[in-house]
Enzyme design. Sequence first.
Site, PDB file in Angstrom:
ATOM      1  N   LYS A   1       0.805  -1.043  -0.302  1.00 29.75           N
ATOM      2  CA  LYS A   1      -0.449  -0.408   0.055  1.00 29.75           C
ATOM      3  C   LYS A   1       1.267   1.295   0.299  1.00 29.75           C
ATOM      4  O   LYS A   1       2.305   1.169   0.069  1.00 29.75           O
ATOM      5  CB  LYS A   1      -0.603  -0.337   1.837  1.00 29.75           C
ATOM      6  CG  LYS A   1      -2.018   0.860   0.890  1.00 29.75           C
ATOM      7  CD  LYS A   1      -3.133  -0.027   0.304  1.00 29.75           C
ATOM      8  CE  LYS A   1      -4.985   0.855   0.246  1.00 29.75           C
ATOM      9  NZ  LYS A   1      -6.196  -0.562  -0.404  1.00 29.75           N
TER      10      LYS A   1
HETATM   11  P1  NAD Z   1     -12.799   7.599  -1.754  1.00 28.51           P
HETATM   12  O1  NAD Z   1     -12.012   8.406  -1.807  1.00 28.51           O
HETATM   13  O2  NAD Z   1     -13.787   7.309  -3.674  1.00 28.51           O
HETATM   14  O3  NAD Z   1     -13.997   7.910  -0.893  1.00 28.51           O
HETATM   15  C1  NAD Z   1     -13.732   8.479   0.906  1.00 28.51           C
HETATM   16  C2  NAD Z   1     -15.035   8.345   0.831  1.00 28.51           C
HETATM   17  O4  NAD Z   1     -14.910   8.496   3.114  1.00 28.51           O
HETATM   18  C3  NAD Z   1     -15.917   9.747   0.318  1.00 28.51           C
HETATM   19  O5  NAD Z   1     -17.010   9.429   0.402  1.00 28.51           O
HETATM   20  C4  NAD Z   1     -15.275  10.682   1.600  1.00 28.51           C
HETATM   21  O6  NAD Z   1     -16.108  12.062   1.919  1.00 28.51           O
HETATM   22  C5  NAD Z   1     -15.721   9.955   2.598  1.00 28.51           C
HETATM   23  N1  NAD Z   1     -14.537  10.357   4.351  1.00 28.51           N
HETATM   24  C6  NAD Z   1     -14.022  10.860   4.169  1.00 28.51           C
HETATM   25  N2  NAD Z   1     -13.721  11.315   5.470  1.00 28.51           N
HETATM   26  C7  NAD Z   1     -14.135  11.141   6.438  1.00 28.51           C
HETATM   27  C8  NAD Z   1     -15.092  11.181   7.440  1.00 28.51           C
HETATM   28  N3  NAD Z   1     -14.478  11.588   8.199  1.00 28.51           N
HETATM   29  N4  NAD Z   1     -16.127  10.458   7.922  1.00 28.51           N
HETATM   30  C9  NAD Z   1     -17.322  10.189   7.106  1.00 28.51           C
HETATM   31  N5  NAD Z   1     -16.375  10.468   5.841  1.00 28.51           N
HETATM   32  C10 NAD Z   1     -15.889  10.449   4.873  1.00 28.51           C
HETATM   33  O7  NAD Z   1     -12.518   6.453  -1.412  1.00 28.51           O
HETATM   34  P2  NAD Z   1     -13.279   4.969  -1.831  1.00 28.51           P
HETATM   35  O8  NAD Z   1     -11.780   4.675  -2.776  1.00 28.51           O
HETATM   36  O9  NAD Z   1     -14.364   4.793  -1.492  1.00 28.51           O
HETATM   37  O10 NAD Z   1     -12.515   4.381  -0.320  1.00 28.51           O
HETATM   38  C11 NAD Z   1     -13.441   3.727   0.830  1.00 28.51           C
HETATM   39  C12 NAD Z   1     -12.296   2.938   1.501  1.00 28.51           C
HETATM   40  O11 NAD Z   1     -12.527   1.304   0.884  1.00 28.51           O
HETATM   41  C13 NAD Z   1     -10.915   3.237   2.050  1.00 28.51           C
HETATM   42  O12 NAD Z   1     -10.728   2.309   3.283  1.00 28.51           O
HETATM   43  C14 NAD Z   1     -10.097   2.589   1.091  1.00 28.51           C
HETATM   44  O13 NAD Z   1      -9.252   1.878   1.550  1.00 28.51           O
HETATM   45  C15 NAD Z   1     -11.452   0.940   0.663  1.00 28.51           C
HETATM   46  N6  NAD Z   1     -11.300   0.110  -0.473  1.00 28.51           N
HETATM   47  C16 NAD Z   1     -10.683   1.163  -1.737  1.00 28.51           C
HETATM   48  C17 NAD Z   1     -11.029   0.042  -2.652  1.00 28.51           C
HETATM   49  C18 NAD Z   1     -11.112   0.352  -4.087  1.00 28.51           C
HETATM   50  O14 NAD Z   1     -11.061  -0.172  -4.779  1.00 28.51           O
HETATM   51  N7  NAD Z   1     -11.403   1.776  -4.657  1.00 28.51           N
HETATM   52  C19 NAD Z   1     -11.001  -1.790  -2.530  1.00 28.51           C
HETATM   53  C20 NAD Z   1     -11.358  -2.040  -1.620  1.00 28.51           C
HETATM   54  C21 NAD Z   1     -11.064  -0.893  -0.361  1.00 28.51           C
END
Ligand code: NAD
Length: 424
Positions: free
Chosen positions: A110
């Site tokens: 990561k």
């Molecule tokens: P993203 O940047 O598209 O979205 C992140 C979201 O989190 C946004 O809606 C933001 O407003 C919200 N957020 C940030 N701070 C916050 C807070 N303090 N309180 C409430 N909401 C808050 O990111 P993503 O890619 O959707 O990733 C989200 C989670 O999923 C992360 O933990 C990431 O590691 C995990 N993840 C992502 C993927 C992927 O393919 N993108 C795969 C596996 C896991």
Amino acid sequence: MSAAKAEKHSVYQNVIRQFNNAADIMKLDPDVRSILSKTTNEIIVNFPVKMDDGRVEMFTGYRVQHNNALGPYKGGLRFHPNVNIDEVRALATWMTWKSAIADIPYGGAKGGIQIDPSKYSQAELERISRRFAYALGSNIGPEYDIPAPDVNTNGQIMAWILDTFQSTVPPQMRHASVHVVTGKPIEAGGSVGRNKATGQGVCFCIEQWAKDHNFDLSKATFIVQGYGNVGSWSAKLVARHGAKLIAVQDHTGTIYSKNGIDAEKLADYVAEKRGVAGFPGTEKIDDKDFLSIEADIFIPAALEGQLTEETTGKLKVKLVAEGANGPTDVNGDKILKEKGIDLIPDVLCNSGGVIVSYFEWLQNKRSEFWDLEEVDSKLYKKIIAGYQRVKAAAEKYNVDWRTAAYIVALARLEIVFKERGIFP
Ligand code: NAD
């Protein structure tokens, strides 16, 4: 901060506690335990970038490679002010377990940059992404370590990283390195279905849980934290079963409607306004009341450390399906168990992203283009096979699903280490 307090806030210590718990129960080989309890490589780069106004700003970027016994290092890049070495270590370690559970030939890594991307122009973000890729140099590579999108990164950023990497290799090697990143835009070598893959995997897991519990998803209510890639896709796909989305929280606030929130329209709104606050037809509620909302399913899809000793007791749901990485700490897990709330843990629930990243990587290596039906049906098979492995381990060892998921991962890694031995 006292040592005890620092440990409480250390995401990586949380991973190690989860790991030790599972390793004790399955009696993991002590040598394998000591190998897996450490990351392999930790790369920290400081690099300068020219801003639009001519100033130069220094940035700090990280890439932690936890383990590559099963295949090349694999894992996302996050752009967020909270990115630090402890968090990246934890996220890299989870990637090793995730790939092992999904039975794909990857290790875990990561990375990220400690940055608030909303403070930079698009041109600055491009230069930051490119300079970061350049600083990482040969620490990433199509057969060595393959980044992908995570919080605040997307296909466009992957395309810039790809272009930068390709510009640093000899012209004859350019096409052969198109799989140095996954989650690319389709035109730049991405896969159909990758954008929605993590949410699709979350939805497949929830469907399977509903089947196992004779639960009618069309009558369900659910709440989602985070409405970015994972949160919005999970919500849209679960809502297609007729389930009602009643509350959403993101960094701009918390919205609620007992009559239901249109998941598709909310995604369009967030794309334009950069947050859920003010979505028409909903009421704004206090952020601290979000977790107390009565619903059937909670999908955390934002950041880690949301369900803790202080907050988990508030939950009034039947299932937590972890779209985010690490939303629940070990104390939160205990409370979920006490309250009888089911859990589909992150390393299984959100593995759709890395599974379809693997499909993208395979397509690139073979110069193939699969259609959506092929991607989705292969994803379904892989993630549900992982689900069944975790379910079987939970029954065999009589443990919660997080511990079971760790046991599945550790058992697979243990076999590989024993077969291959340690050099020299
Ligand atoms: P993203 O940047 O598209 O979205 C992140 C979201 O989190 C946004 O809606 C933001 O407003 C919200 N957020 C940030 N701070 C916050 C807070 N303090 N309180 C409430 N909401 C808050 O990111 P993503 O890619 O959707 O990733 C989200 C989670 O999923 C992360 O933990 C990431 O590691 C995990 N993840 C992502 C993927 C992927 O393919 N993108 C795969 C596996 C896991």
